[in-house]
Design a protein around this motif. Structure first.
Motif, PDB file in Angstrom:
ATOM      1  N   LEU A   2       4.346   4.772   9.810  1.00  0.00           N
ATOM      2  CA  LEU A   2       3.876   5.733   8.833  1.00  0.00           C
ATOM      3  C   LEU A   2       2.414   6.057   9.081  1.00  0.00           C
ATOM      4  O   LEU A   2       1.624   5.197   9.444  1.00  0.00           O
ATOM      5  N   ASN A  54       2.972   5.089  -1.882  1.00  0.00           N
ATOM      6  CA  ASN A  54       3.864   4.018  -1.419  1.00  0.00           C
ATOM      7  C   ASN A  54       3.166   3.053  -0.467  1.00  0.00           C
ATOM      8  O   ASN A  54       3.657   2.778   0.627  1.00  0.00           O
ATOM      9  N   TYR A  57       4.752   0.157   1.725  1.00  0.00           N
ATOM     10  CA  TYR A  57       5.550   0.410   2.925  1.00  0.00           C
ATOM     11  C   TYR A  57       4.709   0.490   4.204  1.00  0.00           C
ATOM     12  O   TYR A  57       5.258   0.612   5.288  1.00  0.00           O
ATOM     13  N   TYR A  58       3.393   0.432   4.078  1.00  0.00           N
ATOM     14  CA  TYR A  58       2.521   0.505   5.250  1.00  0.00           C
ATOM     15  C   TYR A  58       2.248  -0.889   5.787  1.00  0.00           C
ATOM     16  O   TYR A  58       2.047  -1.832   5.024  1.00  0.00           O
ATOM     17  N   ASP A  59       2.207  -1.023   7.106  1.00  0.00           N
ATOM     18  CA  ASP A  59       1.859  -2.296   7.731  1.00  0.00           C
ATOM     19  C   ASP A  59       0.346  -2.472   7.808  1.00  0.00           C
ATOM     20  O   ASP A  59      -0.155  -3.586   7.910  1.00  0.00           O
ATOM     21  N   ASP A  88      -2.219   3.137  -4.927  1.00  0.00           N
ATOM     22  CA  ASP A  88      -1.019   3.947  -4.705  1.00  0.00           C
ATOM     23  C   ASP A  88      -0.446   4.531  -5.985  1.00  0.00           C
ATOM     24  O   ASP A  88       0.684   5.005  -6.010  1.00  0.00           O
ATOM     25  N   ARG A 119      -2.124  -4.877   6.025  1.00  0.00           N
ATOM     26  CA  ARG A 119      -1.870  -4.939   4.588  1.00  0.00           C
ATOM     27  C   ARG A 119      -1.924  -6.376   4.076  1.00  0.00           C
ATOM     28  O   ARG A 119      -2.308  -6.623   2.937  1.00  0.00           O
TER      29      ARG A 119
END
Length: 139
Positions: A2, A54, A57-59, A88, A119
């Motif tokens: 992403l 969101n 959902y990110y690394d 977020d 993250r």
């Protein structure tokens, strides 16, 4: 993978004014500091706030390299702590950054130099926990 692509809201009064360019060989870097934590008469910390949708959902989270260098310089001059915050809409992701450490830059999908932070290094806090964090640390 992403890539952060949150468009600027046309109706929002918050409009970034970040500028980074060379003028006759001299670098011009204009950026804003989003949070300043002052206790009594002393600035204890500064923080940069980024918005991701969101975020869970990110690394990793990308921060513009030129901005982070500027934040580190300001934190060194003020002898204060430096934090990165990602919001977020539900949770605050908070990480303290070492103002003396050198971080590697990468080029993101948009061709911009960024510094990536995993993250996992960020605490995940609700709004009340986020507020309490500052009270516990500096109150």
């Amino acid at each position: 993978m992403l890539i952060r692509q949150v468009p600027i809201c046309k109706n929002c009064p918050y409009r970034p004014i970040d500028v980074y360019m060379n003028i006759s060989g001299v670098k011009l870097n204009v950026f804003d500091i989003d949070l300043v934590i002052e206790v009594g008469k002393r600035i204890q910390a500064i923080a940069e706030l980024k918005r991701y949708s969101n975020a869970a959902y990110y690394d990793y989270f990308d921060f513009p390299a030129h901005e982070l260098v500027g934040y580190k310089k300001v934190a060194k001059c003020l002898k204060c702590n430096l934090y990165l915050v990602v919001f977020d809409g539900c949770f605050y992701y908070l990480a303290e950054i070492d103002r003396f450490k050198k971080y590697d830059t990468e080029v993101n999908g948009n061709g911009r130099k960024v510094i990536r932070f995993p993250r996992e290094m960020f605490k995940v806090l609700t709004e009340s926990e986020f507020q309490q964090f500052w009270v516990d640390l500096y109150g």
